[in-house]
Design an enzyme around this catalytic site. Structure first.
Site, PDB file in Angstrom:
ATOM      1  N   GLY A 147       4.089   3.135  -2.461  1.00  0.00           N
ATOM      2  CA  GLY A 147       5.076   2.902  -3.298  1.00  0.00           C
ATOM      3  C   GLY A 147       5.670   4.357  -3.368  1.00  0.00           C
ATOM      4  O   GLY A 147       6.654   4.717  -2.442  1.00  0.00           O
ATOM      5  N   ASN A 205       0.816  -1.225  -0.073  1.00  0.00           N
ATOM      6  CA  ASN A 205      -0.058  -0.064  -0.032  1.00  0.00           C
ATOM      7  C   ASN A 205       0.850   1.449   0.001  1.00  0.00           C
ATOM      8  O   ASN A 205       0.255   2.684   0.248  1.00  0.00           O
ATOM      9  CB  ASN A 205      -0.737  -0.003   1.186  1.00  0.00           C
ATOM     10  CG  ASN A 205      -1.844  -0.955   1.082  1.00  0.00           C
ATOM     11  OD1 ASN A 205      -2.488  -1.388   0.052  1.00  0.00           O
ATOM     12  ND2 ASN A 205      -2.216  -1.864   2.141  1.00  0.00           N
ATOM     13  N   GLU A 207      12.437   3.208  -9.012  1.00  0.00           N
ATOM     14  CA  GLU A 207      12.853   4.210  -8.393  1.00  0.00           C
ATOM     15  C   GLU A 207      12.342   5.712  -8.863  1.00  0.00           C
ATOM     16  O   GLU A 207      12.668   6.669  -9.080  1.00  0.00           O
ATOM     17  CB  GLU A 207      14.517   4.365  -8.784  1.00  0.00           C
ATOM     18  CG  GLU A 207      15.420   3.354  -8.333  1.00  0.00           C
ATOM     19  CD  GLU A 207      16.413   3.129  -8.494  1.00  0.00           C
ATOM     20  OE1 GLU A 207      17.297   2.448  -8.957  1.00  0.00           O
ATOM     21  OE2 GLU A 207      17.215   4.237  -7.809  1.00  0.00           O
TER      22      GLU A 207
END
Lengths: 375, 409
Positions: free
Chosen positions: B144, B142, B386
């Site tokens: 990122g 949940n 990233e």
């Protein structure tokens, strides 16, 4: 690897930027509406002296040595800044480079001595330009239709050039033309029309163009017009001038694209809708981010191509791939971000109070006019 | 500012190394990546071992230690050198490069935010000559891009921290000796409550969950890491206990990304270059041949030439942005804007290029007759990990507009 300008060039860029910001940009709209640039501002730009940088002292230039050559990178920096302020002004102010650059690079020694000192010593912007563009749909730098042929009196040129900056008053005009019988080779030779009244040359009406309108752009019709071969040897100029013209186009695109993104950023921060600046909406913010990112990319594409020209041309090597990439990326980008700029301004974008519509019109010319700028 | 003139070429020595790496990438990496793609979860040990040898010889790409010049003992082992090599090796196989031995992203975090003692304790081991990995555990199911949503907790208990939570998508997570785990010490503080912790493999309470089944980069291990009352020493809190504002929490994570984003961009450029080169080679081998047609107006170009020229320019654009971002890092100048531009550009370019190349070569390119379909599957994550392309655009937009994250959420 050194991905930063040297001190001297950074200073040159700053100098031109300050001039462009203070002396050019504030008048861009007025000049565009009047269809005329202010002579004093053009002369002031000329007096900054950047056209003489890479030219040796015997020819009236500011370089230390006579075997100096104009730096594509330095000229690129100057062009970006002037195009940022106004594309029409850049076209006019840098029109003497069309004569100075090819002559200094590949010029016939006698012609160099005959033409350069007088031109570079002028206190006012010399009436010098380059006639490259042709109106054919398939025009590009490797598909000229203007031809040269040899007569007892020397070469004569036939064909029609269009959108020649300051072509109405030019007294020194470099014309790119294909040698007769040379149908297959993708090449051209540079010639010089010397003087105001050249036999066989007729100047057409001013072209009504989408942009820029501040600078006179005219048709030149050549009917066996008397010309001088510019290069000291046939066949040596084509590659170098082709690549410098492509980088010139990229540098002009860079200036216009940067102008459009900056203009949109400023407006989007000021303009409020639904209680906040429109830039605070991601739909707007992302357009701006995308534009800023690609402008940065174009800067490095352009500088790399110019750097490669400066380094490799003297060795007889080409920078065609680099120059092509930059020109292509630039022409596409300049229009895309100018379009975005108009979109972000909304209704104001299409009103002539703002510069957005000028960027939109000007940027669209850049894909179709290789040869407009010579660095 | 510098008196040195602009120069886009690597040094002669570096160019020789790059030529060597190219051969290495072609022989030791690309074939292995095709096998690994068909056999997910079987580590391409031969290629990994070969990469390790390469790095030991000073010719690797080490995002962790290379960034401060200690990577291979040579002063040239800077960010720029590192990304030139990353592009070359990714031209061979980005998925295997992601499996390169070394401290990895976790190491980069320690390098960026760790105390000198922590660097000594946790990074030194990567120079002992053995094949070792490090990893970073940031993402959760949940959480990122939004680090403040992290649910893994770290609670101080005397001279220890107790970690609880589940991390996902940790590259080399299962094989890592050392993992840097991001957790909240105070949920009410949002992203200001986020800290990083160093966890060693084998620590009780730390276990490996599932290995992901992915669309692409299948040679790369992507692991779930589970922390259940995982007790670690107090000194394993990354950085100072009371860090200055700019090193704290989320900003610590972001400092890591300023280091690594140019490298990720360079990897994306490597894949895009591989795809375009392959496509052009196929076109050239067909009857009638193929040439790029540089310098011609679009009216003179075929649709193929036009598409190839466009891709070529976009790849070069992404490459130059990545190099500039790395260059600024080496000059110790701020590069967050440029790093995000490079990552955003390269992430998009690689997907567009691979997709266009698949289209240009027709039905055969959908099959394993060409590596293109693999590269297309490999490419997509470069616009995601990233920092997604959208997060990069947010970073760029805030910088050019002068907005805080509150003003432009």
């Amino acid at each position: 690897m050194q991905l930063q300008l040297d001190e001297e060039r950074a200073l040159l860029k700053d100098t031109v930027r300050a001039f462009a910001k203070e002396q050019v940009r504030p008048h861009a709209r007025t000049w565009e509406e009047q269809g005329a640039l202010e002579g004093a501002a053009l002369d002031q730009a000329w007096q900054l002296g950047f056209a003489t940088l890479g030219i040796g002292p015997s020819y009236g230039g500011a370089a230390e040595r006579d075997d100096a050559t104009p730096s594509a990178l330095s000229n690129t920096l100057v062009l970006e800044e002037l195009a940022w302020a106004d594309l029409g002004f850049a076209l006019a102010a840098l029109s003497p480079l069309h004569v100075a650059v090819p002559l200094a690079l590949v010029g016939h020694e006698g012609l160099k001595r005959e033409v350069l000192p007088g031109m570079l010593g002028s206190a006012t912007l010399p009436k010098a330009t380059g006639a490259w563009v042709e109106s054919s749909r398939s025009y590009d730098l490797r598909a000229m239709r203007t031809r040269s042929s040899l007569t007892a009196q020397g070469p004569v040129l036939s064909g029609t050039k269009t959108l020649v900056p300051r072509g109405d008053i030019a007294e020194l005009t470099v014309v790119a033309a294909r040698a007769r019988g040379d149908d297959e080779a993708a090449s051209f030779e540079p010639y010089l029309l010397l003087g105001k009244n050249v036999s066989g040359l007729s100047r057409g009406q001013r072209c009504e163009v989408i942009g820029p309108r501040a600078v006179p752009l005219v048709d030149l019709t050549l009917d066996e017009a008397n010309a001088r071969p510019l290069a000291h040897k046939a066949g040596i100029a084509h590659g170098q001038l082709l690549e410098r013209a492509l980088v010139g186009s990229a540098a002009a695109s860079l200036g216009v694209a940067r102008a459009a993104v900056e203009y949109a950023v400023d407006y989007a921060r000021e303009r409020k809708a639904f209680g906040r600046a429109i830039a605070q909406n991601q739909s707007i913010a992302f357009m701006l981010a995308e534009g800023a990112m690609d402008v940065e990319a174009l800067r490095w594409l352009t500088w790399k191509a110019a750097w490669k020209i400066d380094r490799d041309h003297p060795k007889g090597e080409s920078a065609l791939a680099e120059a092509s990439r930059a020109a292509r990326f630039g022409a596409e980008l300049a229009f895309r971000v100018s379009d975005a700029c108009v979109q972000i301004l909304g209704g104001h974008g299409v009103i002539r109070d703002h510069l957005a519509e000028l960027f939109f019109r000007n940027s669209r010319t850049l894909a179709a006019t290789p040869g407009w700028f010579m660095v | 500012m510098t008196t040195h003139a602009l120069d886009f070429d690597p040094t002669e020595k570096e160019a020789n190394i790059l030529a060597f790496l190219h051969t290495f990438a072609e022989n030791a990496m690309r074939p292995a990546s095709i096998i690994a793609d068909a056999h997910e979860h079987e580590r391409p040990q031969g290629a990994i071992e070969a990469l390790h040898q390469l790095q030991s010889g000073g010719m690797g790409y080490r995002s962790g230690s290379a960034v401060d010049g200690t990577g291979d003992g040579s002063p040239a082992a800077k960010a720029l050198t590192s990304i030139l090599r990353a592009e070359e090796l990714s031209w061979g196989a980005a998925s295997i490069l992601l499996s390169r031995p070394g401290p990895g992203l976790g190491g980069a975090a320690i390098q960026a935010s760790g105390t000198p003692a922590q660097k000594e304790q946790w990074l030194k081991r990567y120079e002992d000559g053995s094949v070792r990995f490090g990893a970073m555990a940031l993402t959760e199911s949940n959480a990122g891009s939004d680090v403040s949503a992290i649910e893994t907790t770290a609670v101080q208990d005397g001279d220890h921290w107790l970690l609880n939570g589940t991390k996902i998508f940790a590259t080399n997570g299962a094989c890592a000796d050392v993992v840097v785990v991001w957790a909240t010490v105070d949920k009410s503080k949002g992203k200001d409550g986020i800290r990083a912790f160093i966890v060693e493999k084998g620590t009780p309470g730390f276990s490996i969950g599932r290995l992901e089944h992915k669309m692409g980069i299948r040679a790369s291990e992507t692991a779930e890491l589970v922390f259940q009352d995982c007790r670690i020493p107090r000194a394993n809190l990354l950085g100072e206990e009371n860090p200055s504002a700019e090193k704290k929490g989320f900003k610590g994570a972001m400092a890591t990304f300023d280091l690594t984003r140019p490298g990720v961009a360079a990897m994306a450029v490597g894949i895009a270059r591989a795809a375009l080169e392959h496509t052009v080679q196929v076109l050239e081998s067909e009857s009638g041949g193929f040439h790029l047609g540089y310098g011609r107006s679009r009216a003179h170009l075929s649709a193929l030439q036009d598409a190839v020229q466009a891709m070529d320019a976009q790849i070069e654009a992404a490459r130059l942005l990545a190099r500039r971002a790395a260059y600024l890092l080496d000059q110790k100048q701020p590069n967050a804007l440029e790093a995000s531009m490079a990552k955003a550009k390269a992430g998009r370019v690689v997907v567009d290029v691979c997709a266009t190349c698949v289209e240009l070569l027709g039905p055969a390119a959908l099959t394993r007759a060409h590596p293109l379909e693999m590269w297309l599957r490999d490419s997509k994550v470069f616009d995601i990990f990233e920092g997604t392309g959208q997060v990069q655009r947010l970073v760029i937009a805030r910088r050019i507009l002068g907005y805080t994250s509150k003003e432009l959420p």
